[in-house]
Scaffold this motif. Structure first.
Motif, PDB file in Angstrom:
ATOM      1  N   SER A  35      32.651  41.881  28.997  1.00 55.90           N
ATOM      2  CA  SER A  35      33.446  41.235  30.034  1.00 55.90           C
ATOM      3  C   SER A  35      34.662  42.068  30.419  1.00 55.90           C
ATOM      4  O   SER A  35      35.319  42.672  29.572  1.00 55.90           O
ATOM      5  CB  SER A  35      33.878  39.826  29.596  1.00 55.90           C
ATOM      6  OG  SER A  35      34.646  39.875  28.422  1.00 55.90           O
ATOM      7  N   ILE A  36      34.934  42.069  31.739  1.00 51.70           N
ATOM      8  CA  ILE A  36      36.061  42.789  32.331  1.00 51.70           C
ATOM      9  C   ILE A  36      36.760  41.856  33.302  1.00 51.70           C
ATOM     10  O   ILE A  36      36.109  41.112  34.042  1.00 51.70           O
ATOM     11  CB  ILE A  36      35.576  44.033  33.116  1.00 51.70           C
ATOM     12  CG1 ILE A  36      34.846  45.017  32.197  1.00 51.70           C
ATOM     13  CG2 ILE A  36      36.734  44.728  33.828  1.00 51.70           C
ATOM     14  CD1 ILE A  36      34.160  46.156  32.946  1.00 51.70           C
ATOM     15  N   ARG A  37      38.094  41.859  33.297  1.00 53.16           N
ATOM     16  CA  ARG A  37      38.866  41.177  34.342  1.00 53.16           C
ATOM     17  C   ARG A  37      39.335  42.219  35.350  1.00 53.16           C
ATOM     18  O   ARG A  37      39.764  43.311  34.963  1.00 53.16           O
ATOM     19  CB  ARG A  37      40.066  40.443  33.748  1.00 53.16           C
ATOM     20  CG  ARG A  37      39.693  39.136  33.054  1.00 53.16           C
ATOM     21  CD  ARG A  37      40.911  38.282  32.758  1.00 53.16           C
ATOM     22  NE  ARG A  37      41.845  38.943  31.862  1.00 53.16           N
ATOM     23  CZ  ARG A  37      43.075  39.317  32.189  1.00 53.16           C
ATOM     24  NH1 ARG A  37      43.529  39.129  33.427  1.00 53.16           N
ATOM     25  NH2 ARG A  37      43.867  39.894  31.294  1.00 53.16           N
ATOM     26  N   LEU A  38      39.294  41.866  36.631  1.00 56.57           N
ATOM     27  CA  LEU A  38      39.525  42.857  37.674  1.00 56.57           C
ATOM     28  C   LEU A  38      40.304  42.277  38.849  1.00 56.57           C
ATOM     29  O   LEU A  38      40.046  41.152  39.279  1.00 56.57           O
ATOM     30  CB  LEU A  38      38.176  43.393  38.180  1.00 56.57           C
ATOM     31  CG  LEU A  38      38.200  44.378  39.351  1.00 56.57           C
ATOM     32  CD1 LEU A  38      38.891  45.680  38.965  1.00 56.57           C
ATOM     33  CD2 LEU A  38      36.771  44.646  39.827  1.00 56.57           C
ATOM     34  N   ARG A  39      41.250  43.060  39.366  1.00 59.65           N
ATOM     35  CA  ARG A  39      41.914  42.790  40.639  1.00 59.65           C
ATOM     36  C   ARG A  39      41.749  44.022  41.518  1.00 59.65           C
ATOM     37  O   ARG A  39      41.751  45.152  41.014  1.00 59.65           O
ATOM     38  CB  ARG A  39      43.395  42.480  40.452  1.00 59.65           C
ATOM     39  CG  ARG A  39      43.670  41.168  39.720  1.00 59.65           C
ATOM     40  CD  ARG A  39      45.152  41.028  39.405  1.00 59.65           C
ATOM     41  NE  ARG A  39      45.953  40.972  40.621  1.00 59.65           N
ATOM     42  CZ  ARG A  39      47.170  41.552  40.748  1.00 59.65           C
ATOM     43  NH1 ARG A  39      47.684  42.224  39.746  1.00 59.65           N
ATOM     44  NH2 ARG A  39      47.846  41.432  41.866  1.00 59.65           N
ATOM     45  N   VAL A  40      41.634  43.804  42.829  1.00 56.30           N
ATOM     46  CA  VAL A  40      41.325  44.904  43.742  1.00 56.30           C
ATOM     47  C   VAL A  40      42.235  44.875  44.963  1.00 56.30           C
ATOM     48  O   VAL A  40      42.426  43.821  45.588  1.00 56.30           O
ATOM     49  CB  VAL A  40      39.850  44.843  44.210  1.00 56.30           C
ATOM     50  CG1 VAL A  40      39.540  46.039  45.127  1.00 56.30           C
ATOM     51  CG2 VAL A  40      38.900  44.820  43.022  1.00 56.30           C
ATOM     52  N   TRP A  41      42.782  46.052  45.281  1.00 59.72           N
ATOM     53  CA  TRP A  41      43.388  46.293  46.597  1.00 59.72           C
ATOM     54  C   TRP A  41      42.327  47.014  47.414  1.00 59.72           C
ATOM     55  O   TRP A  41      41.957  48.149  47.117  1.00 59.72           O
ATOM     56  CB  TRP A  41      44.646  47.148  46.476  1.00 59.72           C
ATOM     57  CG  TRP A  41      45.218  47.496  47.821  1.00 59.72           C
ATOM     58  CD1 TRP A  41      44.889  48.562  48.609  1.00 59.72           C
ATOM     59  CD2 TRP A  41      46.191  46.736  48.551  1.00 59.72           C
ATOM     60  NE1 TRP A  41      45.595  48.526  49.778  1.00 59.72           N
ATOM     61  CE2 TRP A  41      46.406  47.421  49.773  1.00 59.72           C
ATOM     62  CE3 TRP A  41      46.906  45.573  48.301  1.00 59.72           C
ATOM     63  CZ2 TRP A  41      47.312  46.958  50.738  1.00 59.72           C
ATOM     64  CZ3 TRP A  41      47.803  45.118  49.260  1.00 59.72           C
ATOM     65  CH2 TRP A  41      47.992  45.800  50.451  1.00 59.72           C
ATOM     66  N   GLU A  42      41.824  46.337  48.449  1.00 56.99           N
ATOM     67  CA  GLU A  42      40.703  46.871  49.208  1.00 56.99           C
ATOM     68  C   GLU A  42      41.199  47.690  50.397  1.00 56.99           C
ATOM     69  O   GLU A  42      42.054  47.248  51.162  1.00 56.99           O
ATOM     70  CB  GLU A  42      39.803  45.735  49.688  1.00 56.99           C
ATOM     71  CG  GLU A  42      38.474  46.197  50.231  1.00 56.99           C
ATOM     72  CD  GLU A  42      37.479  45.058  50.364  1.00 56.99           C
ATOM     73  OE1 GLU A  42      36.388  45.325  50.893  1.00 56.99           O
ATOM     74  OE2 GLU A  42      37.784  43.915  49.955  1.00 56.99           O
ATOM     75  N   ARG A  43      40.656  48.889  50.511  1.00 58.14           N
ATOM     76  CA  ARG A  43      40.994  49.794  51.611  1.00 58.14           C
ATOM     77  C   ARG A  43      40.799  49.102  52.970  1.00 58.14           C
ATOM     78  O   ARG A  43      39.731  48.630  53.295  1.00 58.14           O
ATOM     79  CB  ARG A  43      40.081  51.028  51.523  1.00 58.14           C
ATOM     80  CG  ARG A  43      40.229  52.054  52.612  1.00 58.14           C
ATOM     81  CD  ARG A  43      39.216  53.174  52.469  1.00 58.14           C
ATOM     82  NE  ARG A  43      37.838  52.699  52.546  1.00 58.14           N
ATOM     83  CZ  ARG A  43      36.771  53.499  52.711  1.00 58.14           C
ATOM     84  NH1 ARG A  43      36.945  54.809  52.789  1.00 58.14           N
ATOM     85  NH2 ARG A  43      35.559  53.001  52.752  1.00 58.14           N
ATOM     86  N   GLY A  44      41.887  49.013  53.735  1.00 60.74           N
ATOM     87  CA  GLY A  44      41.810  48.432  55.060  1.00 60.74           C
ATOM     88  C   GLY A  44      41.831  46.919  55.095  1.00 60.74           C
ATOM     89  O   GLY A  44      41.814  46.333  56.178  1.00 60.74           O
ATOM     90  N   ALA A  45      41.866  46.275  53.935  1.00 60.32           N
ATOM     91  CA  ALA A  45      41.852  44.811  53.897  1.00 60.32           C
ATOM     92  C   ALA A  45      42.962  44.231  53.032  1.00 60.32           C
ATOM     93  O   ALA A  45      43.381  43.104  53.236  1.00 60.32           O
ATOM     94  CB  ALA A  45      40.496  44.297  53.404  1.00 60.32           C
TER      95      ALA A  45
END
Length: 269
Positions: free
Chosen positions: A193-203
């Motif tokens: 298991s992995i916890r993840l947050r993302v800054w999405e390119r262009g969004a």
């Protein structure tokens, strides 16, 4: 001209889908895509998805981010489109050919093979993409993976304390990434298991990013931190990612149709 659309989401990452497979639509500019995606004056979405005929696959999927820029891949949108299509399909994208199958409440997608070479990410100059000797404040030594679009992955002790709203755009637009980059901050909780947050390119900050989950899982497997399959938990929910070295990535998770409607094309053209 009134045009129909379908509003969908994958774990809260939402899309407006326009289906031009049977009835051709006029060309969509970046300005029009951004106007349709605007949450105050448009239809409102993270990505605008355009389905078109293809001579390479069952159909073609084009993806426009919230800012109007066209991008190569979107894992959550691929699951949504597979669910909308209703049967197994090959899908042409700018990032490569994908195969998707609807499942109960979602879809499973063969996302193709990841790429690790520095010029395939791409980076501005050569370096080891398994542990890049660069840093931005608390974020250092990221990995880089191209899964149809470029991702930088940082492993941290606690994803929640990272000011991703501030560091995300700085890293996205760093000259090191000539095509910009998606920024992932992840915490490995255990072998599965992995916890993840993302800054999405262009969004920007997103509740879920399917390609981000794929890139992060693959990088963690490459570093031998987790086993396959691994559950990647994003703010919007969970995705299951499978991968073996030398093979394709398989992503499985939910997708939902929210509602359908129409709009006047000339209001946004």
């Amino acid at each position: 001209m009134r045009v129909g659309f379908t509003k969908m989401h994958g774990l809260g990452n939402d899309f407006v889908v326009l289906d031009a497979r049977a009835n051709t639509l006029p060309a969509i500019s970046a300005q029009m895509a951004a106007a349709l995606a605007d949450r105050n004056t448009g239809l409102g979405c993270d990505q605008l998805i355009l389905l078109e005929p293809s001579d390479k696959a069952d159909f073609r999927m084009r993806i426009f981010n919230h800012d109007g820029g066209e991008v190569e891949a979107c894992g959550n949108a691929t699951r949504a489109v597979a669910m909308l299509h209703g049967e197994e399909a090959s899908i042409e994208t700018a990032g490569g050919l994908l195969r998707a199958s609807p499942t109960k409440g979602g879809a499973s997608v063969d996302m193709g093979e990841p790429r690790f070479d520095w010029d395939a990410i791409p980076l501005e100059y050569a370096m080891d993409t398994s542990a890049m000797p660069v840093s931005w404040e608390m974020l250092d030594n990221p990995g880089a993976v191209n899964v149809g679009n470029p991702h930088a992955i940082f492993f941290v002790e606690n994803t929640d304390v990272v000011p991703l709203d501030r560091l995300g755009p700085e890293i996205e637009n760093d000259p090191l990434f000539p095509e910009r980059v998606n920024v992932n901050v992840a915490t490995v909780e255990d072998r599965n298991s992995i916890r993840l947050r993302v800054w999405e390119r262009g969004a920007g900050l997103t509740r879920a990013c399917g390609t981000g989950a794929c890139a992060t899982a693959v990088h963690a497997m490459r570093r031998k931190l987790v086993d396959s399959p691994v559950t990647v938990s994003l703010p919007g929910g969970d995705l299951e990612i499978e991968w073996q070295a030398g093979g394709s990535i398989r992503m499985t998770g939910p997708a939902t149709e929210s509602f359908r409607g129409t709009f006047e094309w000339d209001d946004y053209a």
